[in-house]
Design a protein around this motif. Structure first.
Motif, PDB file in Angstrom:
ATOM      1  N   SER A  53     -16.550 -17.731-128.183  1.00  0.00           N
ATOM      2  CA  SER A  53     -15.862 -17.496-127.147  1.00  0.00           C
ATOM      3  C   SER A  53     -15.020 -18.675-126.401  1.00  0.00           C
ATOM      4  O   SER A  53     -13.946 -18.341-126.422  1.00  0.00           O
ATOM      5  CB  SER A  53     -16.601 -16.865-126.192  1.00  0.00           C
ATOM      6  N   VAL A 163     -18.771 -10.772-126.934  1.00  0.00           N
ATOM      7  CA  VAL A 163     -17.627 -11.828-126.951  1.00  0.00           C
ATOM      8  C   VAL A 163     -16.708 -11.586-125.508  1.00  0.00           C
ATOM      9  O   VAL A 163     -16.621 -12.509-124.869  1.00  0.00           O
ATOM     10  CB  VAL A 163     -16.813 -11.906-128.119  1.00  0.00           C
ATOM     11  N   ARG A 164     -16.576 -10.041-125.287  1.00  0.00           N
ATOM     12  CA  ARG A 164     -15.660  -9.876-124.254  1.00  0.00           C
ATOM     13  C   ARG A 164     -16.140 -10.254-122.903  1.00  0.00           C
ATOM     14  O   ARG A 164     -15.768 -10.897-121.928  1.00  0.00           O
ATOM     15  CB  ARG A 164     -15.534  -8.399-124.196  1.00  0.00           C
ATOM     16  N   ARG A 166     -18.589 -12.689-122.449  1.00  0.00           N
ATOM     17  CA  ARG A 166     -18.617 -14.169-122.276  1.00  0.00           C
ATOM     18  C   ARG A 166     -17.307 -14.605-121.928  1.00  0.00           C
ATOM     19  O   ARG A 166     -17.000 -15.634-121.246  1.00  0.00           O
ATOM     20  CB  ARG A 166     -18.958 -14.958-123.831  1.00  0.00           C
ATOM     21  N   LEU A 167     -16.299 -14.046-122.529  1.00  0.00           N
ATOM     22  CA  LEU A 167     -14.702 -14.445-122.190  1.00  0.00           C
ATOM     23  C   LEU A 167     -14.547 -14.266-120.849  1.00  0.00           C
ATOM     24  O   LEU A 167     -13.961 -14.808-120.079  1.00  0.00           O
ATOM     25  CB  LEU A 167     -13.682 -13.764-123.235  1.00  0.00           C
TER      26      LEU A 167
END
Length: 173
Positions: A53, A163-164, A166-167
């Motif tokens: 990320s 991942v989304r 964390r981003l």
């Protein structure tokens, strides 16, 4: 706030379609001689998701700076982006076709400026690639490992959501 939402959306779109910045494309000269150990979803842990990320965010920042530098190089030679694109397309079409080269409708001055932009663009791209490699190395990754993780994540909706999330957290900071 809107900028952060748009940035997060852009990141998610890039992740989902598997696009990486052009400067990060693997070239044959930089491909390792030994193949990478193939990953599967069970081998990607929280620490690796964090690194992945962070890498996406850093690579997108470098890509944006690359695009801004290219835009400045084009405008610095007095071209609009549209005219540069026209000349670029015409040049590509004329490659390998000597008869078409005479029909490019490009003045000698434009040809010289175009060549300077292309030379500067190649230098900007090399610098961008080096910055990408450095950013990945600072996270303990290389482009091959990053791409392999991206391939696995792209195929796994749960990892994509991780991942989304964390981003979004990284963007809020």
């Amino acid at each position: 706030m809107l900028k952060r939402v748009l940035t997060a959306s852009s990141i998610v779109v890039l992740l989902l379609i598997g696009m990486l910045p052009p400067a990060s494309a693997q070239t044959p000269e930089t491909s390792p001689q030994t193949p990478l150990e193939s990953l599967d979803a069970s081998q990607i842990n929280d620490e690796q998701l964090d690194k992945f990320s962070q890498a996406i965010l850093q690579l997108l920042t470098i890509e944006q700076q690359f695009q801004d530098s290219i835009k400045q190089a084009i405008e610095g030679q007095g071209f609009s982006q549209e005219r540069f694109a026209e000349i670029y397309q015409a040049t590509l079409q004329a490659e390998g076709n000597p008869a078409a080269q005479g029909n490019l409708n490009i003045s000698p001055e434009e040809q010289q400026k175009f060549a300077q932009i292309m030379e500067e663009g190649n230098q900007i791209q090399e610098e961008s690639k080096a910055r990408q490699d450095q950013a990945l190395a600072s996270l303990g990754l290389d482009m091959d490992r990053f791409n392999e993780m991206g391939r696995v994540i792209k195929q796994n909706p749960e990892l994509q959501q991780e991942v989304r999330t964390r981003l979004e957290e990284l963007i809020k900071q």
